[in-house]
Write an enzyme that holds these catalytic residues in place. Structure first.
Site, short mmCIF file in Angstrom:
data_model
loop_
_atom_site.label_atom_id
_atom_site.label_comp_id
_atom_site.label_asym_id
_atom_site.label_seq_id
_atom_site.Cartn_x
_atom_site.Cartn_y
_atom_site.Cartn_z
N SER A 67 16.18 23.59 -41.48
CA SER A 67 17.20 24.25 -40.66
C SER A 67 16.65 24.61 -39.28
O SER A 67 15.45 24.73 -39.07
CB SER A 67 17.68 25.52 -41.36
OG SER A 67 18.12 25.24 -42.66
N1 SAH Z 1 15.45 25.85 -46.83
C1 SAH Z 1 15.15 24.49 -46.43
C2 SAH Z 1 16.39 23.80 -45.89
C3 SAH Z 1 16.62 22.53 -46.63
S1 SAH Z 1 18.19 21.76 -46.39
C4 SAH Z 1 13.99 24.45 -45.44
O1 SAH Z 1 13.53 25.51 -45.02
O2 SAH Z 1 13.54 23.35 -45.11
C5 SAH Z 1 18.99 22.15 -47.91
C6 SAH Z 1 18.32 21.67 -49.19
O3 SAH Z 1 19.19 22.00 -50.26
C7 SAH Z 1 18.08 20.17 -49.28
O4 SAH Z 1 16.72 19.94 -49.51
C8 SAH Z 1 18.92 19.74 -50.48
O5 SAH Z 1 18.34 18.72 -51.24
C9 SAH Z 1 19.02 21.02 -51.26
N2 SAH Z 1 20.15 21.11 -52.19
C10 SAH Z 1 21.41 20.63 -52.02
N3 SAH Z 1 22.16 20.91 -53.10
C11 SAH Z 1 21.38 21.59 -53.97
C12 SAH Z 1 21.58 22.13 -55.28
N4 SAH Z 1 22.76 22.05 -55.89
N5 SAH Z 1 20.55 22.76 -55.86
C13 SAH Z 1 19.33 22.86 -55.26
N6 SAH Z 1 19.08 22.36 -54.03
C14 SAH Z 1 20.08 21.73 -53.39
#
Ligand code: SAH
Length: 216
Positions: A67
């Protein structure tokens, strides 16, 4: 000023500019210190290291993103993290948000649905010496009941509704920050505070754009 400090200054400026929506014109000093302490470059793909301290999201592979730093800062701030808190994150991704939270609270539990991203995040967290984060692979919409209740829950992928399991796993008085809305459509960063009676209040914070919460 180095790039990391310049990024914090940009985040502070964006906090002031958005305070009319968020109600938070400043970062708490602890949150600011955590953002300065965690090396974002350690959580981005090697090819993108030069952009690690730019205030925008970056691709981390598998169609996912780390993000925008301002959004990480704002979500962390809205959680009001305290040293004795146990926090649940849904969407480990790169592990960066988890590392920022880990600098502020007692323990972070983080769930990621894509195994390869969870493995990469674990490698980065270990290399950076972050010991108080525990990762799990699975669908975060069901939370992680074994360690509940949580003082705070942060969801870093957008779904249309608040997953009921996450409300159930939040401590009364606890706070949840999550983007709500349609995949690649209008989304609103939302703050939920659970009341002592188990009900919750909900407040719109800021329009945002997150990757979709899958599964469910
Ligand atoms: N907090 C992360 C942001 C990652 S983007 C950082 O600091 O880099 C959001 C993430 O949510 C992605 O990696 C995606 O694979 C995950 N995601 C999407 N749906 C999900 C679910 N149902 N359960 C767990 N993770 C999920």
């Amino acid at each position: 000023m180095d790039a990391h400090k310049a990024l914090i200054a940009q985040i502070e400026a964006e906090m002031r500019a958005t305070a009319g929506w968020t109600g938070r014109p400043h970062l708490a000093p602890r949150v600011r210190a955590a953002l300065l302490a965690v090396r974002r470059e350690a959580f981005v793909p090697p090819a993108l290291r030069a952009e690690a301290y730019a205030n925008h999201p970056l691709r981390i592979g598998h169609g996912q993103t780390i993000s925008q730093p301002f959004i990480v800062a704002l979500m962390t701030e809205l959680l009001d993290p305290m040293p004795d808190h146990v926090v649940l994150e849904i969407g480990t991704g790169s592990g960066y948000q988890a590392a920022v939270l880990a600098a502020l609270v007692h323990h972070v539990y983080s769930v990621e649905v894509i195994p390869a991203l969870s493995a990469q995040a674990q490698t980065a967290l270990t290399r950076e010496g972050v010991g108080n984060v525990t990762l799990r692979i699975g669908d975060g919409a069901v939370g992680w009941p074994e360690h509940a209740p949580y003082d705070g829950i942060i969801v870093t992928a957008a779904g249309p509704t608040v997953p009921p399991a996450l409300i159930a796993q939040l401590r009364p008085g606890g706070r949840m920050v999550l983007p709500l809305g349609e995949p690649f459509g209008d989304q609103m960063l939302t703050l939920i505070v659970k009341n002592a009676d188990g009900n919750f209040t909900r407040r719109d914070i800021l329009p945002v754009a997150f990757v979709p919460l899958t599964g469910g």
